[in-house]
Design an enzyme around this catalytic site. Structure first.
Site, PDB file in Angstrom:
ATOM      1  CB  CYS A 109      -4.558  11.682  12.387  1.00 49.47           C
ATOM      2  SG  CYS A 109      -3.922  10.073  11.998  1.00 49.47           S
TER       3      CYS A 109
ATOM      4  CE  LYS B 214      -1.890   1.716   3.971  1.00 49.11           C
ATOM      5  NZ  LYS B 214      -1.620   3.155   4.100  1.00 49.11           N
ATOM      6  CG  ASN B 215       2.318   2.779   3.574  1.00 43.99           C
ATOM      7  OD1 ASN B 215       1.144   3.074   3.323  1.00 43.99           O
ATOM      8  ND2 ASN B 215       2.786   2.651   4.805  1.00 43.99           N
TER       9      ASN B 215
ATOM     10  NE  ARG C 125      -7.108   4.231   5.257  1.00 42.00           N
ATOM     11  CZ  ARG C 125      -6.198   4.738   6.046  1.00 42.00           C
ATOM     12  NH1 ARG C 125      -6.407   4.874   7.331  1.00 42.00           N
ATOM     13  NH2 ARG C 125      -5.036   5.140   5.561  1.00 42.00           N
TER      14      ARG C 125
ATOM     15  CG  ASP D  30       2.757   1.308   9.630  1.00 42.56           C
ATOM     16  OD1 ASP D  30       2.301   2.137  10.432  1.00 42.56           O
ATOM     17  OD2 ASP D  30       2.970   1.573   8.426  1.00 42.56           O
TER      18      ASP D  30
ATOM     19  NE  ARG E  34       0.273   9.873  10.374  1.00 35.04           N
ATOM     20  CZ  ARG E  34      -0.121   8.819   9.686  1.00 35.04           C
ATOM     21  NH1 ARG E  34      -1.307   8.301   9.892  1.00 35.04           N
ATOM     22  NH2 ARG E  34       0.646   8.290   8.761  1.00 35.04           N
TER      23      ARG E  34
HETATM   24  C1  UD1 Z   1       4.232   6.831   6.754  1.00 36.71           C
HETATM   25  C2  UD1 Z   1       3.367   5.636   6.464  1.00 36.71           C
HETATM   26  C3  UD1 Z   1       2.765   5.090   7.743  1.00 36.71           C
HETATM   27  C4  UD1 Z   1       3.860   4.820   8.784  1.00 36.71           C
HETATM   28  C5  UD1 Z   1       4.760   6.032   8.961  1.00 36.71           C
HETATM   29  C6  UD1 Z   1       5.960   5.759   9.847  1.00 36.71           C
HETATM   30  C7  UD1 Z   1       2.578   6.061   4.209  1.00 36.71           C
HETATM   31  C8  UD1 Z   1       1.435   6.413   3.338  1.00 36.71           C
HETATM   32  N1  UD1 Z   1       2.335   6.029   5.531  1.00 36.71           N
HETATM   33  O1  UD1 Z   1       3.385   7.844   7.312  1.00 36.71           O
HETATM   34  O2  UD1 Z   1       2.069   3.889   7.447  1.00 36.71           O
HETATM   35  O3  UD1 Z   1       3.266   4.525  10.026  1.00 36.71           O
HETATM   36  O4  UD1 Z   1       5.256   6.473   7.678  1.00 36.71           O
HETATM   37  O5  UD1 Z   1       6.692   4.696   9.355  1.00 36.71           O
HETATM   38  O6  UD1 Z   1       3.665   5.791   3.741  1.00 36.71           O
HETATM   39  N2  UD1 Z   1       6.130  14.482  11.380  1.00 36.71           N
HETATM   40  C9  UD1 Z   1       6.166  15.820  11.708  1.00 36.71           C
HETATM   41  N3  UD1 Z   1       6.002  16.723  10.696  1.00 36.71           N
HETATM   42  C10 UD1 Z   1       5.802  16.362   9.407  1.00 36.71           C
HETATM   43  C11 UD1 Z   1       5.774  14.985   9.078  1.00 36.71           C
HETATM   44  C12 UD1 Z   1       5.945  14.077  10.096  1.00 36.71           C
HETATM   45  O7  UD1 Z   1       6.348  16.193  12.860  1.00 36.71           O
HETATM   46  O8  UD1 Z   1       5.666  17.239   8.547  1.00 36.71           O
HETATM   47  C13 UD1 Z   1       6.291  13.455  12.446  1.00 36.71           C
HETATM   48  C14 UD1 Z   1       5.044  12.622  12.654  1.00 36.71           C
HETATM   49  O9  UD1 Z   1       4.130  13.247  13.503  1.00 36.71           O
HETATM   50  C15 UD1 Z   1       5.609  11.364  13.234  1.00 36.71           C
HETATM   51  C16 UD1 Z   1       6.981  11.231  12.542  1.00 36.71           C
HETATM   52  O10 UD1 Z   1       7.262  12.524  12.025  1.00 36.71           O
HETATM   53  O11 UD1 Z   1       5.828  11.518  14.613  1.00 36.71           O
HETATM   54  C17 UD1 Z   1       7.035  10.231  11.414  1.00 36.71           C
HETATM   55  O12 UD1 Z   1       5.942  10.438  10.556  1.00 36.71           O
HETATM   56  P1  UD1 Z   1       6.042  10.184   8.992  1.00 36.71           P
HETATM   57  O13 UD1 Z   1       7.240   9.375   8.685  1.00 36.71           O
HETATM   58  O14 UD1 Z   1       5.885  11.475   8.301  1.00 36.71           O
HETATM   59  O15 UD1 Z   1       4.741   9.313   8.714  1.00 36.71           O
HETATM   60  P2  UD1 Z   1       3.889   9.353   7.399  1.00 36.71           P
HETATM   61  O16 UD1 Z   1       4.779   9.642   6.252  1.00 36.71           O
HETATM   62  O17 UD1 Z   1       2.680  10.194   7.601  1.00 36.71           O
END
Ligand code: UD1
Length: 414
Positions: A113, A19-20, A393, A301, A118
């Site tokens: 969320c 998926k990701n 999903r 995950d 997030r």
């Molecule tokens: C992706 C995955 C999700 C997985 C996660 C962590 C997809 C579609 N989803 O989510 O399944 O659980 O990686 O492996 O690929 N953060 C910030 N600011 C930002 C972005 C992130 O503070 O702008 C923080 C988040 O709150 C979190 C951490 O960074 O604490 C990691 O999040 P992130 O790697 O961005 O997760 P996703 O990309 O949303």
């Protein structure tokens, strides 16, 4: 979903496309005006959502079984509406390609969320560093750029979708972009390789420094999506929790090292067999401590699934969640099934009692739902899980796959 627990799972499960990886690849297809052919596309609700999102933008998407052709010949609107973004946060990924190709993007702010606040600030800071102007209007983030110019972006956190988003924008920017502290997840590598197959110049994939040389244009390509490592990990745990013996076909063990190591420690046997992984458990489940970390660490995950397994051990286990705040929504539901879990800050202390008992429970997010299915498979009696739309999903035909290996599980209309 109604599960009669206690059946050992024995047989073979085919692992679906990730998926990701599929989500960003669908969206990265926006970077070219030529057709892109994707194979091993999983049948998931999130993929239907991304298809809708691309169609809204005037892009042609043809899907047939596991194949998809995406043709972004011209871009109609450059807007990702609230209705779609609120059901799938990964919609934010359109921002990078839209900025790169149309120099403008409007994406609804994702909002709350179930697994924490997030934020997307790191995506936006990166776009600004590349030369975009960002404003917030009526709940929408509006990004505009006369041109995108390569620069160095040092990410305070190795955000997965953030790295993908910035990499896609940088692929068509002027000059070279360096992303420091980039995410190293296999799905990030996949996006980079996909861009390179389209004629892009991304190097350093799999390390925490990515170097992206902007090119004037990208061309169409054909690409087979990697197997889903989270789906595989979920079924590995299912084999352990039911003292079963599953062959998971089409897994990539190198993506699952941290999970395999932990499950070995927990008493499972897991080894490579032609084109997949054999997973079984014959002895007792041992308590293990786990800390979630960015790749190559133990994936967040799979945290909820491992917690369900630890409820079946006889001993104390500490699971620390360092990636997301508030990703313990499954704890309350597991407790309804007889689990003894205490949450203290970012850690959950699980006193394994060797058993769980079936109960009515409610799914709260994708991976939490998976942990409840696993708990139900191992529990005594009946477990009834409501709000299972979360599962659709991210898990392709989950109950069918589980039924085929002996689970007593069925879906009924809520
Ligand atoms: C992706 C995955 C999700 C997985 C996660 C962590 C997809 C579609 N989803 O989510 O399944 O659980 O990686 O492996 O690929 N953060 C910030 N600011 C930002 C972005 C992130 O503070 O702008 C923080 C988040 O709150 C979190 C951490 O960074 O604490 C990691 O999040 P992130 O790697 O961005 O997760 P996703 O990309 O949303």
């Amino acid at each position: 979903m109604i599960i009669q627990g206690g059946e050992r799972l024995i047989g073979e499960i085919q692992i679906a496309g990730a998926k990701n990886a599929a989500l960003p690849l669908f969206i990265a297809s926006l970077l070219t005006d030529e057709p892109v052919h994707l194979h091993n596309v999983p049948a998931l609700r999130d993929i239907d959502t991304v298809e809708k999102l691309l169609r809204i933008m005037g892009i042609t998407v043809d899907r047939s079984g596991g194949d998809a052709t995406i043709h972004a010949k011209t871009l109609g609107t450059i807007e990702a509406p609230y209705e779609l973004v609120k059901t799938m946060r990964a919609s934010i990924l359109v921002m990078g390609p839209l900025l790169a190709r149309a120099r403008e993007a409007k994406v609804s702010l994702p909002g709350g969320c179930a697994i924490g606040t997030r934020p997307i600030n790191l995506h936006l800071d990166g776009f600004q560093a590349l030369g975009a102007r960002i404003t917030l209007e009526h709940g929408y983030i509006h990004a505009r750029a006369k041109r995108l110019k390569g620069t160095t972006i040092d990410l305070p956190l190795p955000t997965v979708t953030g790295t993908e988003n910035l990499m896609m924008a940088a692929a068509l920017a002027e000059g070279t972009t360096v992303i420091e502290n980039a995410a190293r997840e296999p799905e990030v590598v996949e996006v980079g390789e996909f861009i390179n197959q389209m004629g892009g110049e991304v190097s350093g994939l799999g390390t925490n420094t990515l170097v992206i040389k902007g090119v004037p244009g990208l061309h169409g390509t054909e690409y087979t999506i990697m197997p889903d490592r989270v789906e595989a990990a979920t079924y590995m745990v299912a084999a352990g929790m039911t003292r079963g013996n599953l062959f998971l076909k089409g897994t990539q063990p190198q993506h699952l090292k941290a999970v395999i190591e932990k499950l070995h420690e927990a008493g499972m046997e897991i080894y490579e067999e032609n084109g997949g992984l054999r997973c079984l458990l014959t002895g007792p489940i041992k308590s293990v401590d786990v800390k979630t970390l960015p790749f190559p660490g133990f994936p967040t995950d799979v945290q909820a699934q491992l917690m369900a397994m630890m409820c079946l051990a006889n001993g104390l286990s500490v699971i620390s969640e360092t990636v997301f705040e508030n990703r313990f929504m499954h704890v309350g539901e597991l407790k309804r099934m007889g689990a003894d879990i205490q949450v203290e800050g970012h850690s959950a202390i699980i006193r394994g009692r060797g058993e769980l008992s079936g109960a009515p429970v409610m799914a709260t997010d994708l991976r939490a739902s998976a942990s409840l299915v696993l708990a139900g498979l191992a529990a005594s009696g009946t477990t009834e899980i409501s709000r299972i739309y979360h599962l659709d999903r991210g898990y392709e035909r989950m109950e069918e796959k589980l039924r085929a290996v002996g689970a007593n599980i069925r879906r009924v209309k809520e």
